[in-house]
Design an enzyme around this catalytic site. Structure first.
Site, PDB file in Angstrom:
ATOM      1  N   THR A  96       1.578  -0.256  -5.595  1.00  0.00           N
ATOM      2  CA  THR A  96       1.482   1.182  -6.182  1.00  0.00           C
ATOM      3  C   THR A  96       2.415   1.264  -7.047  1.00  0.00           C
ATOM      4  O   THR A  96       3.728   1.590  -6.550  1.00  0.00           O
ATOM      5  CB  THR A  96       1.363   2.324  -5.111  1.00  0.00           C
ATOM      6  OG1 THR A  96       0.380   1.911  -4.281  1.00  0.00           O
ATOM      7  CG2 THR A  96       0.906   3.555  -5.633  1.00  0.00           C
ATOM      8  N   LYS A 169      -5.387   4.866  -8.076  1.00  0.00           N
ATOM      9  CA  LYS A 169      -4.695   4.767  -6.784  1.00  0.00           C
ATOM     10  C   LYS A 169      -3.738   6.087  -6.606  1.00  0.00           C
ATOM     11  O   LYS A 169      -3.502   6.790  -5.744  1.00  0.00           O
ATOM     12  CB  LYS A 169      -3.618   3.710  -6.679  1.00  0.00           C
ATOM     13  CG  LYS A 169      -2.828   3.636  -5.543  1.00  0.00           C
ATOM     14  CD  LYS A 169      -3.481   3.837  -4.291  1.00  0.00           C
ATOM     15  CE  LYS A 169      -2.296   3.470  -3.321  1.00  0.00           C
ATOM     16  NZ  LYS A 169      -2.521   4.082  -1.933  1.00  0.00           N
ATOM     17  N   LYS A 236       8.309   7.878  -3.688  1.00  0.00           N
ATOM     18  CA  LYS A 236       8.320   7.308  -4.794  1.00  0.00           C
ATOM     19  C   LYS A 236       6.792   7.439  -5.296  1.00  0.00           C
ATOM     20  O   LYS A 236       6.773   7.528  -6.688  1.00  0.00           O
ATOM     21  CB  LYS A 236       8.226   5.610  -4.494  1.00  0.00           C
ATOM     22  CG  LYS A 236       7.949   4.550  -5.499  1.00  0.00           C
ATOM     23  CD  LYS A 236       6.333   3.902  -5.194  1.00  0.00           C
ATOM     24  CE  LYS A 236       5.941   3.308  -4.352  1.00  0.00           C
ATOM     25  NZ  LYS A 236       4.746   2.912  -4.070  1.00  0.00           N
TER      26      LYS A 236
END
Ligand SMILES: NC(=O)c1ccc[n+]([C@@H]2O[C@H](COP(=O)([O-])OP(=O)(O)OC[C@H]3O[C@@H](n4cnc5c(N)ncnc54)[C@H](OP(=O)(O)O)[C@@H]3O)[C@@H](O)[C@H]2O)c1
Length: 289
Positions: A96, A169, A236
């Protein structure tokens, strides 16, 4: 069967590599901490000395790394993937990292080296059982070519051109953190108003966050949050979501607020715990926050 390199053997990458071995592929592996290659080598994989060597030996190079900085370190420089990859190798970026990191990687690839972004939804148990959801971005023909390999990891879905997988995503994960923040705040509110926890959980069961309340209840009550997805990685992801939104002129105050809870939990030392430990942080600190 294909010769496949898997670079990044953390919680997810190690299990995905295991699935590829089970499917009969020739596997080359590389990990920054080399000890993490040993189980896979014992099962038949070959350990490469560098990401460049792994890329040279494979027709498909999968990366499963923590964040854009890790991808940069592994892809760039004399020992990086880009230095080792030659046509007609394909890179399959499954971490990701967001669309910007995918664009950066695409810009430095030699002619004839293909790139797909294919991040995953699902966690450790889905990686282990080959039942991840995989969002694939990139040229249709190239995506179709690697669908049989991806099918060993889960259910691939071609969502659009390069970068669309990374975008999908971020969209999927943008729903995860807000829901946890709302659930944590609802429990903190119940505590503040003197509603017993049992009652609060029964009430929440009948609301839009009901399934999360039921699912997270045992962890909240026991105070144990077994790690599947590190809280630092969730933080993150929020940073990636907020900055990707900003770069396209989209304002997401709810995502940013959920990110503040994750940041506070990380600053309180919970970065290595499962991301759902943010619930404990919210219920423990909301009253004085
Ligand atoms: N866990 C989940 O439930 C889940 C679900 C969906 C997507 N994801 C995403 O999948 C990716 C991997 O997650 P994970 O849970 O497998 O993470 P993880 O267990 O923390 O593993 C991270 C991997 O990245 C490597 N790495 C980190 N920094 C590096 C650097 N500077 N240079 C080289 N390698 C570096 C680590 O190497 P070392 O072994 O040397 O530390 C390790 O192989 C992340 O992008 C995450 O957001 C995770």
């Amino acid at each position: 069967m294909a010769s496949i390199a898997v670079i990044g053997l953390g919680g997810m990458g190690s299990r995905m590599a295991g699935q590829l071995l089970d499917a009969g592929h020739d596997l080359v592996v590389w990990n920054r901490t080399p000890q993490r290659t040993s189980d896979l080598v014992a099962r038949g994989a070959v350990a490469a000395d560098s990401p460049a060597e792994a890329a040279r030996r494979a027709s498909l190079v999968i990366t499963m790394l923590s964040d854009p900085a890790a991808l940069q370190q592994v892809a760039e420089g004399p020992q990086g993937i880009v230095a080792g990859a030659t046509a007609p190798t394909t890179l399959l970026e499954m971490s990701t990292v967001g669309p910007a990191a995918v664009r950066r990687l695409a810009a430095m690839l030699p002619d004839g080296v293909g790139l797909l972004d294919a991040p995953v939804l699902g966690s450790i148990s889905e990686a282990e059982s080959g039942s991840l959801r995989i969002f694939v971005g990139g040229p249709e023909l190239l995506a179709q070519r690697w669908m049989p390999v991806l099918a060993a990891l889960g259910s691939p879905m071609h969502v659009g051109p390069l970068g669309a997988g990374a975008a999908a995503k971020l969209v999927a994960n943008s729903t995860l953190f807000g829901v946890l923040a709302v659930l944590g705040e609802a429990l903190a509110l119940a505590d503040g108003l003197g509603l017993p926890r049992n009652t609060a959980f029964e009430v929440l069961s009948a609301t839009p966050v009901g399934s999360q309340a039921d699912r997270r209840r045992p962890a909240i009550e026991s105070g144990r949050f077994p790690r599947r997805f590190a809280l630092s990685l969730a933080r993150k992801d929020v940073d990636l979501i907020v900055s990707a939104a900003e770069s396209t002129g989209v304002d997401l105050p709810v995502a940013a607020a959920a990110g503040q809870w994750l940041t506070a939990a990380q600053e309180a030392g919970l970065g290595d715990r499962d991301y759902s430990a943010v619930l404990a942080h919210i219920t423990n600190t909301a009253r004085s926050a």
